[in-house]
Design a protein around this motif. Structure first.
Motif, PDB file in Angstrom:
ATOM      1  N   HIS A  27      -8.929   1.999  -7.009  1.00 43.31           N
ATOM      2  CA  HIS A  27      -7.736   2.355  -7.780  1.00 43.31           C
ATOM      3  C   HIS A  27      -8.024   3.452  -8.803  1.00 43.31           C
ATOM      4  O   HIS A  27      -7.193   4.323  -9.027  1.00 43.31           O
ATOM      5  CB  HIS A  27      -7.116   1.123  -8.446  1.00 43.31           C
ATOM      6  CG  HIS A  27      -7.887   0.588  -9.601  1.00 43.31           C
ATOM      7  ND1 HIS A  27      -9.019  -0.187  -9.459  1.00 43.31           N
ATOM      8  CD2 HIS A  27      -7.699   0.743 -10.930  1.00 43.31           C
ATOM      9  CE1 HIS A  27      -9.482  -0.494 -10.648  1.00 43.31           C
ATOM     10  NE2 HIS A  27      -8.710   0.055 -11.561  1.00 43.31           N
ATOM     11  N   ARG A  83      -2.243  -4.583   1.017  1.00 44.44           N
ATOM     12  CA  ARG A  83      -2.323  -5.221  -0.296  1.00 44.44           C
ATOM     13  C   ARG A  83      -2.936  -4.261  -1.320  1.00 44.44           C
ATOM     14  O   ARG A  83      -2.417  -4.095  -2.433  1.00 44.44           O
ATOM     15  CB  ARG A  83      -3.152  -6.508  -0.207  1.00 44.44           C
ATOM     16  CG  ARG A  83      -3.048  -7.381  -1.420  1.00 44.44           C
ATOM     17  CD  ARG A  83      -3.752  -8.732  -1.264  1.00 44.44           C
ATOM     18  NE  ARG A  83      -3.868  -9.192   0.098  1.00 44.44           N
ATOM     19  CZ  ARG A  83      -5.026  -9.415   0.730  1.00 44.44           C
ATOM     20  NH1 ARG A  83      -6.165  -9.253   0.113  1.00 44.44           N
ATOM     21  NH2 ARG A  83      -5.051  -9.820   1.975  1.00 44.44           N
ATOM     22  N   ALA A  84      -4.016  -3.616  -0.943  1.00 43.74           N
ATOM     23  CA  ALA A  84      -4.690  -2.680  -1.842  1.00 43.74           C
ATOM     24  C   ALA A  84      -3.779  -1.491  -2.158  1.00 43.74           C
ATOM     25  O   ALA A  84      -3.712  -1.044  -3.313  1.00 43.74           O
ATOM     26  CB  ALA A  84      -5.999  -2.200  -1.223  1.00 43.74           C
ATOM     27  N   ARG A  86      -0.463  -1.398  -2.133  1.00 45.45           N
ATOM     28  CA  ARG A  86       0.608  -1.854  -3.036  1.00 45.45           C
ATOM     29  C   ARG A  86       0.110  -1.889  -4.477  1.00 45.45           C
ATOM     30  O   ARG A  86       0.821  -1.482  -5.402  1.00 45.45           O
ATOM     31  CB  ARG A  86       1.127  -3.231  -2.616  1.00 45.45           C
ATOM     32  CG  ARG A  86       2.172  -3.186  -1.523  1.00 45.45           C
ATOM     33  CD  ARG A  86       2.906  -4.504  -1.360  1.00 45.45           C
ATOM     34  NE  ARG A  86       2.029  -5.649  -1.196  1.00 45.45           N
ATOM     35  CZ  ARG A  86       1.531  -6.075  -0.033  1.00 45.45           C
ATOM     36  NH1 ARG A  86       1.837  -5.432   1.082  1.00 45.45           N
ATOM     37  NH2 ARG A  86       0.747  -7.126   0.015  1.00 45.45           N
ATOM     38  N   CYS A  87      -1.099  -2.368  -4.664  1.00 44.28           N
ATOM     39  CA  CYS A  87      -1.704  -2.421  -6.003  1.00 44.28           C
ATOM     40  C   CYS A  87      -1.879  -1.001  -6.556  1.00 44.28           C
ATOM     41  O   CYS A  87      -1.546  -0.727  -7.716  1.00 44.28           O
ATOM     42  CB  CYS A  87      -3.044  -3.148  -5.930  1.00 44.28           C
ATOM     43  SG  CYS A  87      -3.938  -3.173  -7.500  1.00 44.28           S
ATOM     44  N   LYS A  91      -0.175   1.010  -9.874  1.00 42.96           N
ATOM     45  CA  LYS A  91      -0.931   1.737 -10.898  1.00 42.96           C
ATOM     46  C   LYS A  91      -0.475   3.195 -10.986  1.00 42.96           C
ATOM     47  O   LYS A  91      -0.428   3.772 -12.075  1.00 42.96           O
ATOM     48  CB  LYS A  91      -2.424   1.625 -10.633  1.00 42.96           C
ATOM     49  CG  LYS A  91      -2.915   0.183 -10.837  1.00 42.96           C
ATOM     50  CD  LYS A  91      -4.379   0.031 -10.611  1.00 42.96           C
ATOM     51  CE  LYS A  91      -4.839  -1.401 -10.716  1.00 42.96           C
ATOM     52  NZ  LYS A  91      -4.546  -2.064 -11.975  1.00 42.96           N
TER      53      LYS A  91
END
Length: 113
Positions: A27, A83-84, A86-87, A91
């Motif tokens: 991220h 999932r990653a 979406r995270c 951010k």
């Protein structure tokens, strides 16, 4: 390297390569790459989905960013990747809000008493 050249200006290629080489978290890598893909004005007036009366960040650039990040930080399954991402998008949207607030402060004149 070919992908980098298609999605960022030539003057930013080196910055992208350095970020990809240095960053150790998925991220943070994505967030540090954002200024190479989007101007402050684009970030301040947009978000990843074009919701909340904002423009949508360029989907081609976002997809290129996603490809670069997941090339550097591979995942085992599509579910994990979704999932990653979406995270990461959450951010990115936070970064857009912060940029909007920061630019708003720059252009708002300070009142003297």
């Amino acid at each position: 390297e070919g992908l980098i050249g298609t999605c960022v200006m030539p003057s930013k290629i080196r910055t992208v390569q350095e970020t990809l080489a240095k960053e150790r978290e998925r991220h943070l890598c994505a967030l540090k790459l954002l200024p190479s893909f989007f101007s402050k004005e684009e970030l301040a007036t947009s978000n990843t989905d074009g919701t909340h009366e904002k423009h949508c960040l360029d989907s081609n650039k976002l997809n290129s960013l996603k490809v670069l990040v997941f090339s550097k930080f591979p995942v085992n399954t599509m579910e994990e990747k979704d999932r990653a991402w979406r995270c990461i998008k959450g951010k990115i949207n936070s970064k857009c809000r912060a940029t909007r607030k920061h630019l708003g402060k720059e252009v708002t004149p300070v009142r003297s008493l």
